[in-house]
Design a protein around this motif. Sequence first.
Motif, PDB file in Angstrom:
ATOM      1  N   ALA A 182       0.820  -1.215   0.000  1.00 58.53           N
ATOM      2  CA  ALA A 182       0.000   0.000   0.000  1.00 58.53           C
ATOM      3  C   ALA A 182       0.855   1.267   0.000  1.00 58.53           C
ATOM      4  O   ALA A 182       0.507   2.267  -0.632  1.00 58.53           O
ATOM      5  N   ALA A 183       1.977   1.250   0.717  1.00 57.43           N
ATOM      6  CA  ALA A 183       2.872   2.406   0.726  1.00 57.43           C
ATOM      7  C   ALA A 183       3.854   2.362  -0.436  1.00 57.43           C
ATOM      8  O   ALA A 183       4.222   3.406  -0.990  1.00 57.43           O
ATOM      9  N   GLY A 184       4.283   1.159  -0.829  1.00 62.96           N
ATOM     10  CA  GLY A 184       5.328   1.031  -1.829  1.00 62.96           C
ATOM     11  C   GLY A 184       4.914   1.462  -3.219  1.00 62.96           C
ATOM     12  O   GLY A 184       5.678   2.128  -3.931  1.00 62.96           O
ATOM     13  N   VAL A 185       3.685   1.109  -3.625  1.00 65.56           N
ATOM     14  CA  VAL A 185       3.249   1.452  -4.980  1.00 65.56           C
ATOM     15  C   VAL A 185       3.139   2.965  -5.176  1.00 65.56           C
ATOM     16  O   VAL A 185       3.674   3.498  -6.152  1.00 65.56           O
ATOM     17  N   PRO A 186       2.482   3.704  -4.261  1.00 68.43           N
ATOM     18  CA  PRO A 186       2.483   5.168  -4.429  1.00 68.43           C
ATOM     19  C   PRO A 186       3.878   5.790  -4.357  1.00 68.43           C
ATOM     20  O   PRO A 186       4.171   6.731  -5.089  1.00 68.43           O
ATOM     21  N   MET A 187       4.731   5.279  -3.480  1.00 74.45           N
ATOM     22  CA  MET A 187       6.088   5.814  -3.389  1.00 74.45           C
ATOM     23  C   MET A 187       6.865   5.585  -4.674  1.00 74.45           C
ATOM     24  O   MET A 187       7.620   6.453  -5.126  1.00 74.45           O
ATOM     25  N   ALA A 188       6.709   4.408  -5.265  1.00 77.31           N
ATOM     26  CA  ALA A 188       7.398   4.128  -6.531  1.00 77.31           C
ATOM     27  C   ALA A 188       6.965   5.110  -7.604  1.00 77.31           C
ATOM     28  O   ALA A 188       7.792   5.566  -8.414  1.00 77.31           O
ATOM     29  N   LYS A 189       5.690   5.450  -7.601  1.00 76.80           N
ATOM     30  CA  LYS A 189       5.170   6.401  -8.588  1.00 76.80           C
ATOM     31  C   LYS A 189       5.820   7.772  -8.429  1.00 76.80           C
ATOM     32  O   LYS A 189       6.062   8.484  -9.419  1.00 76.80           O
ATOM     33  N   VAL A 190       6.102   8.157  -7.187  1.00 79.33           N
ATOM     34  CA  VAL A 190       6.700   9.460  -6.923  1.00 79.33           C
ATOM     35  C   VAL A 190       8.210   9.439  -7.154  1.00 79.33           C
ATOM     36  O   VAL A 190       8.785  10.376  -7.713  1.00 79.33           O
ATOM     37  N   ILE A 191       8.875   8.344  -6.749  1.00 81.91           N
ATOM     38  CA  ILE A 191      10.334   8.308  -6.741  1.00 81.91           C
ATOM     39  C   ILE A 191      10.930   8.032  -8.115  1.00 81.91           C
ATOM     40  O   ILE A 191      11.903   8.665  -8.519  1.00 81.91           O
ATOM     41  N   PHE A 192      10.336   7.092  -8.852  1.00 82.90           N
ATOM     42  CA  PHE A 192      10.982   6.602 -10.063  1.00 82.90           C
ATOM     43  C   PHE A 192      10.400   7.249 -11.319  1.00 82.90           C
ATOM     44  O   PHE A 192       9.257   7.728 -11.324  1.00 82.90           O
ATOM     45  N   ALA A 193      11.198   7.208 -12.380  1.00 81.58           N
ATOM     46  CA  ALA A 193      10.715   7.649 -13.682  1.00 81.58           C
ATOM     47  C   ALA A 193       9.550   6.772 -14.120  1.00 81.58           C
ATOM     48  O   ALA A 193       9.499   5.574 -13.803  1.00 81.58           O
ATOM     49  N   SER A 194       8.596   7.345 -14.859  1.00 80.47           N
ATOM     50  CA  SER A 194       7.372   6.623 -15.231  1.00 80.47           C
ATOM     51  C   SER A 194       7.669   5.320 -15.958  1.00 80.47           C
ATOM     52  O   SER A 194       7.006   4.304 -15.733  1.00 80.47           O
ATOM     53  N   SER A 195       8.676   5.321 -16.814  1.00 80.20           N
ATOM     54  CA  SER A 195       8.994   4.131 -17.589  1.00 80.20           C
ATOM     55  C   SER A 195       9.564   3.001 -16.739  1.00 80.20           C
ATOM     56  O   SER A 195       9.583   1.850 -17.162  1.00 80.20           O
ATOM     57  N   ALA A 196      10.038   3.310 -15.516  1.00 81.41           N
ATOM     58  CA  ALA A 196      10.669   2.302 -14.664  1.00 81.41           C
ATOM     59  C   ALA A 196       9.726   1.732 -13.614  1.00 81.41           C
ATOM     60  O   ALA A 196      10.039   0.700 -13.001  1.00 81.41           O
ATOM     61  N   VAL A 197       8.581   2.383 -13.395  1.00 82.22           N
ATOM     62  CA  VAL A 197       7.718   2.009 -12.268  1.00 82.22           C
ATOM     63  C   VAL A 197       7.191   0.587 -12.399  1.00 82.22           C
ATOM     64  O   VAL A 197       7.118  -0.163 -11.423  1.00 82.22           O
ATOM     65  N   GLY A 198       6.801   0.164 -13.608  1.00 82.86           N
ATOM     66  CA  GLY A 198       6.241  -1.171 -13.782  1.00 82.86           C
ATOM     67  C   GLY A 198       7.190  -2.258 -13.329  1.00 82.86           C
ATOM     68  O   GLY A 198       6.813  -3.164 -12.577  1.00 82.86           O
ATOM     69  N   ALA A 199       8.446  -2.188 -13.779  1.00 80.60           N
ATOM     70  CA  ALA A 199       9.439  -3.192 -13.383  1.00 80.60           C
ATOM     71  C   ALA A 199       9.779  -3.086 -11.908  1.00 80.60           C
ATOM     72  O   ALA A 199      10.108  -4.089 -11.264  1.00 80.60           O
ATOM     73  N   VAL A 200       9.678  -1.883 -11.337  1.00 77.96           N
ATOM     74  CA  VAL A 200      10.014  -1.678  -9.927  1.00 77.96           C
ATOM     75  C   VAL A 200       8.966  -2.300  -9.007  1.00 77.96           C
ATOM     76  O   VAL A 200       9.303  -2.897  -7.978  1.00 77.96           O
TER      77      VAL A 200
END
Length: 347
Positions: A277-295
């Motif tokens: 629940a915390a990780g998915v929104p954080m990934a959206k903020v931290i990483f470039a859009s193209s990298a979020v899926g693999a992250v």
Amino acid sequence: MARPKFLPDNFTLCLLGTVTLASLLPVHGQAATPFNWLTNVAVGLLFFLHGAKLSREAIVAGATHWRLHIVVLASTFVLFPVLGLVLKPVLSPLVTPALYMGVLFLCTLPSTVQSSIAFTSIARGNVPAAVCSASASSLIGIFVTPALVSLIVTNQAAGGTSAWHTVWNIVLQLLVPFVAGQLLRPVIGRWIERNRGVLKFVDQGSILLVVYGAFSEAINEGLWHHTPLAALGGLVVVSAVLLALALAATMFASKKLGFSRADQITIIFCGSKKSLAAGVPMAKVIFASSAVGAVVLPLMLFHQIQLMVCASLAQRWGARDMSAERAEAGDESRAGRSEQAAAAGRQ
């Protein structure tokens, strides 16, 4: 009929369906902008409702157990990152570089809240301490996670942003709504308690929106073309190894440090899990859009594995403690009857 404990739950099936939908019909072009705004609003609403739900009394009740909280936080924010880095030469060949970047991100995340508390309760652990420890982990993670990402994940993968810039974005998108919910808890707290289904709907719905958007972007960038099937199998091994080591370390440390059995259970469940629940929104903020899926793919897989394993442990430990209590009560009852019989014989 109860679901077999090793089958995925309904939410995991929804996650798999969302990934499939994004793979077949990814959002792109002009539709991506309003969808991104919708996702941001859903995530902000999620943290607002969590802020309104969190009881200050529960935090105060568990806050005094500082030794337990230090062990949990050390496992969450020190042990996991160290494992991710130390095991990289051994585990990274099993997956692609992009997926292992997601593994390292997973290692920086805070603990779960709902499942940590639920499993602690089932296993008959220290629930007030679990509430406090898991909640504190989520709040601390808002600041610690981006700092750890900047240390152990490449800047290129994180979109080239500084840790402070990332922290500021997380504060605006996640912490501010959370604090607003806390401030309005006296007004809407009772309504939230009566309508927990609303929080669950927003919780799961916002995650599904982020996952759909992230995988849509990743599909547009060719995620599945760059992710061989063998790497997905390797990711299962990597996730299982990380979870097994975290469980073993928390079991060993909590026992060696002299914690009670109830506290040991709390440390094990709060210190070995990572928050989807915390990780998915954080990934959206931290990483470039193209990298979020693999992250987020390693996080989704780790989430399901930790739920299945910890659910099995919680049920086993809870049943064992209940059987021990019943046996103890039976022994006391028999002892009482023996004493009564002996007294009657003396008379």
